[in-house]
Design a protein around this motif. Structure first.
Motif, PDB file in Angstrom:
ATOM      1  N   VAL A   1       0.819  -1.212   0.000  1.00 51.49           N
ATOM      2  CA  VAL A   1       0.000   0.000   0.000  1.00 51.49           C
ATOM      3  C   VAL A   1       0.851   1.260   0.000  1.00 51.49           C
ATOM      4  CG1 VAL A   1      -1.654   1.322   1.403  1.00 51.49           C
ATOM      5  CG2 VAL A   1      -1.985  -1.121   1.050  1.00 51.49           C
ATOM      6  N   ARG A   2       1.923   1.245   0.763  1.00 57.32           N
ATOM      7  CA  ARG A   2       2.770   2.432   0.905  1.00 57.32           C
ATOM      8  C   ARG A   2       3.937   2.473  -0.082  1.00 57.32           C
ATOM      9  NH1 ARG A   2       2.047   4.781   6.206  1.00 57.32           N
ATOM     10  NH2 ARG A   2       0.646   3.505   7.451  1.00 57.32           N
ATOM     11  N   HIS A   3       4.161   1.372  -0.811  1.00 59.39           N
ATOM     12  CA  HIS A   3       5.292   1.250  -1.741  1.00 59.39           C
ATOM     13  C   HIS A   3       6.611   1.486  -1.016  1.00 59.39           C
ATOM     14  CE1 HIS A   3       2.340   0.993  -4.890  1.00 59.39           C
ATOM     15  NE2 HIS A   3       1.794   2.101  -4.457  1.00 59.39           N
ATOM     16  N   VAL A   4       6.771   0.766   0.100  1.00 55.68           N
ATOM     17  CA  VAL A   4       7.971   0.881   0.921  1.00 55.68           C
ATOM     18  C   VAL A   4       8.581  -0.491   1.164  1.00 55.68           C
ATOM     19  CG1 VAL A   4       7.126   2.937   2.124  1.00 55.68           C
ATOM     20  CG2 VAL A   4       6.777   0.696   3.153  1.00 55.68           C
ATOM     21  N   LEU A   5       9.817  -0.458   1.614  1.00 56.49           N
ATOM     22  CA  LEU A   5      10.497  -1.643   2.138  1.00 56.49           C
ATOM     23  C   LEU A   5      10.860  -1.336   3.583  1.00 56.49           C
ATOM     24  CD1 LEU A   5      12.894  -2.448  -0.820  1.00 56.49           C
ATOM     25  CD2 LEU A   5      10.939  -3.822  -0.074  1.00 56.49           C
ATOM     26  N   PHE A   6      10.806  -2.351   4.423  1.00 50.80           N
ATOM     27  CA  PHE A   6      11.178  -2.186   5.826  1.00 50.80           C
ATOM     28  C   PHE A   6      12.469  -2.944   6.092  1.00 50.80           C
ATOM     29  CE2 PHE A   6       6.448  -1.920   6.062  1.00 50.80           C
ATOM     30  CZ  PHE A   6       6.357  -0.604   6.463  1.00 50.80           C
TER      31      PHE A   6
END
Length: 146
Positions: A83-88
């Motif tokens: 949803v956020r187009h992120v990597l953690f």
């Protein structure tokens, strides 16, 4: 100091599966094993060391047992990444009576820098195992669908 000792005793790994990839977190306590399972999941996509801690997302999950809680935790991360187009790349987990409270730090996906290898579709019940191994160390693992 205790957090540093805990992180030194924790690690992650991948394990083989016919079509998908197994992720495993190991640690001195359940929360550390869940944190490391999340790092292992990120490592399926990219090198976690490449992911900067620019944003923080809070995640809460609740499940009937530790195994279901692991799948819910990893799927919550997968949802947030999509949803956020992120990597953690960094995680802090607290577990209290099968309730998980976590923070995940990461950044927006940068294809050139992160060089994502695959997209993870979901954490599955295949290979699902949460518990202590013969040395007393906590282990949390499952197969992720790529």
């Amino acid at each position: 100091m205790a957090r540093w000792r805990r992180s030194r005793a924790s690690r992650w790994e991948h394990f083989s599966h016919d079509a998908d990839i197994g992720v495993r977190g190991l640690g001195p306590d359940l929360a550390a094993a869940f944190e490391q399972a999340a790092v292992a999941m990120t490592a399926v996509i990219t090198d976690p060391a490449r992911v900067a801690a620019e944003i923080c997302v809070e995640i809460r999950c609740e499940a009937g047992d530790d195994e279901l809680l692991l799948v819910d935790w990893l799927n919550a991360l997968i949802f947030e990444m999509a949803v956020r187009h992120v990597l953690f790349g960094r995680f802090e987990v607290r577990i209290d009576r099968r309730r998980l409270y976590a923070k995940a730090w990461g950044e927006a996906v940068d294809a050139a820098r992160h060089q994502p290898v695959v997209e993870i579709k979901g954490a599955t019940y295949t290979g699902l195992k949460v518990g202590r191994d013969e040395t007393g160390q906590w282990q949390a693992q499952c197969i992720v669908d790529v």
